[in-house]
Design a protein around this motif. Structure first.
Motif, short mmCIF file in Angstrom:
data_model
loop_
_atom_site.label_atom_id
_atom_site.label_comp_id
_atom_site.label_asym_id
_atom_site.label_seq_id
_atom_site.Cartn_x
_atom_site.Cartn_y
_atom_site.Cartn_z
N LYS A 141 1.23 3.95 -3.09
CA LYS A 141 1.00 5.38 -2.89
C LYS A 141 2.19 6.20 -3.36
N LYS A 173 0.84 -1.21 0.00
CA LYS A 173 0.00 0.00 0.00
C LYS A 173 0.87 1.26 0.00
N ALA A 219 -1.84 10.38 -8.39
CA ALA A 219 -2.49 10.23 -7.08
C ALA A 219 -3.97 10.59 -7.10
N GLU A 220 -4.38 11.52 -7.96
CA GLU A 220 -5.78 11.94 -8.00
C GLU A 220 -6.58 11.25 -9.10
N HIS A 221 -5.95 10.39 -9.88
CA HIS A 221 -6.67 9.61 -10.89
C HIS A 221 -7.31 8.39 -10.23
N THR A 222 -8.27 7.80 -10.89
CA THR A 222 -8.85 6.55 -10.41
C THR A 222 -7.76 5.48 -10.47
N HIS A 223 -7.55 4.78 -9.34
CA HIS A 223 -6.51 3.76 -9.30
C HIS A 223 -6.89 2.65 -8.34
N ARG A 224 -6.18 1.52 -8.51
CA ARG A 224 -6.37 0.39 -7.61
C ARG A 224 -5.07 -0.39 -7.52
N LEU A 267 -5.70 -0.95 -2.17
CA LEU A 267 -5.62 0.49 -2.36
C LEU A 267 -6.58 0.86 -3.48
N PHE A 268 -7.43 1.88 -3.24
CA PHE A 268 -8.40 2.27 -4.25
C PHE A 268 -8.71 3.74 -4.10
N HIS A 269 -8.86 4.40 -5.23
CA HIS A 269 -9.32 5.81 -5.25
C HIS A 269 -10.17 5.99 -6.49
N ARG A 270 -11.31 6.61 -6.32
CA ARG A 270 -12.23 6.82 -7.45
C ARG A 270 -12.34 8.27 -7.74
#
Length: 61
Positions: A34, A30, A43-48, A58-61
């Protein structure tokens, strides 16, 4: 060491990054994920990031 997959998408769903890396634990993976996202400007794009069992760590939408 286990292999982890880090994927980044743009808003249309196109893959911008699809990389793998190794880590000792999910927590270490993780942190590595990051750091890679910050380094590459995603960092601000959708990622997993998923572990070898396909568990999302780790996930960000």
């Amino acid at each position: 060491m286990k292999s982890y997959a880090l994927t980044v998408f743009d808003k249309s769903g196109e893959k911008l990054l699809d990389e793998s890396f190794t880590a000792v634990s999910d927590q270490e993976a993780k942190e590595i994920g990051k750091a890679q996202l910050l380094e590459k400007g995603f960092a601000e794009h959708t990622h997993r990031c998923v572990n070898p069992q396909a568990k999302l760590i780790l996930f960000h939408r």
